[in-house]
Design an enzyme around this catalytic site. Structure first.
Site: not given
Length: 251
Positions: A58, A153
């Site tokens: 992760d 983003y």
């Protein structure tokens, strides 16, 4: 010029799409590639398919990223190449409607994780026997143009390109090259809803001189170039692989 025999690479987000294609391209050039994604099952499956080591990670967990670097060093005995590919788009919408929890997650995965992983990996790349190591950070065309729908983003990916420039200055004296790749619209599993949207595709392809989406293999080729001796005098660059979208006026 493209031989990566004896080199060891980490590729994050390498169990599907562009990341998988990057791993396959580096393997084809002779590198040993550590496969990684946040899914333990996907990582194990792809690593087994490719005959490569794999470790789930992760990228929002700093300790997990440190363990990934340690794993690569233990399995390969060295680290030569880092490809920071893991990322998410986040929820679409304007900045005015932005949910800050989503913003935080997008920035953590797309930008902060690359800062952390580079800080962990680049000292080992600089120390690798023979030198001439490289990092390639996956940015995006979205970070080079205005965008009204994927704002967090786009902001994170603009930061990734700047991170490559900063790290190129910092690590160049130690023989490490750092570059970014900015893909345009690429046909992947994640982009399938857009590929199925005839109106979107008509607009987007009219803006793209090559009149087609890219493929994961084409982005992987750009990454492989930047990771290889062929790009030995290239650092701090943001290689745009977008079929010409950035330079087109849509006419």
């Amino acid at each position: 010029m493209f031989d990566l025999s004896g080199k060891c690479a980490i590729v994050t987000g390498s169990t599907r799409g562009i990341g998988l294609a990057i791993a396959q391209a580096l393997i084809a050039l002779g590198a040993q590639v550590v496969i990684s994604s946040e899914s333990a099952a996907d990582t194990a499956r792809v690593a087994a398919d490719l005959g490569m080591p794999g470790m789930a990670c992760d990228v929002t967990d700093d300790a997990a990223q440190a363990a990934l670097v340690d794993f690569a060093l233990a399995r390969c005995g060295r680290l030569d190449i880092l490809v920071c590919n893991a990322g998410i788009t986040g929820r679409p919408g304007t900045f005015a409607d932005l949910a800050m929890d989503d913003y935080a997650q997008v920035m953590a995965i797309n930008l902060r994780s690359q800062v952390v992983l580079c800080n962990l990996a680049l000292p080992h790349i600089a120390a690798a026997p023979g030198g001439a190591g490289a990092a390639v950070l996956v940015a995006s065309l979205a970070g080079l143009r205005g965008n009204g729908r994927i704002n967090a983003y786009a902001l994170a990916k603009a930061g990734v390109a700047q991170l490559a420039r900063n790290l190129a200055v910092e690590w160049g004296p130690r023989g490490v090259r750092v570059n970014a790749v900015s893909p345009g619209f690429v046909a992947t599993e994640l982009s399938q809803p857009l590929l199925d949207n005839a109106d979107f595709m008509a607009r987007r392809m009219a803006m793209t001189p090559l009149r087609r989406p890219g493929t994961p293999a084409e982005i992987a080729g750009a990454v492989a170039f930047l990771a290889s001796p062929a790009a030995g005098f290239v650092t701090g660059h943001n290689l745009v692989a977008d079929g010409g979208t950035l330079i087109s006026d849509g006419s």
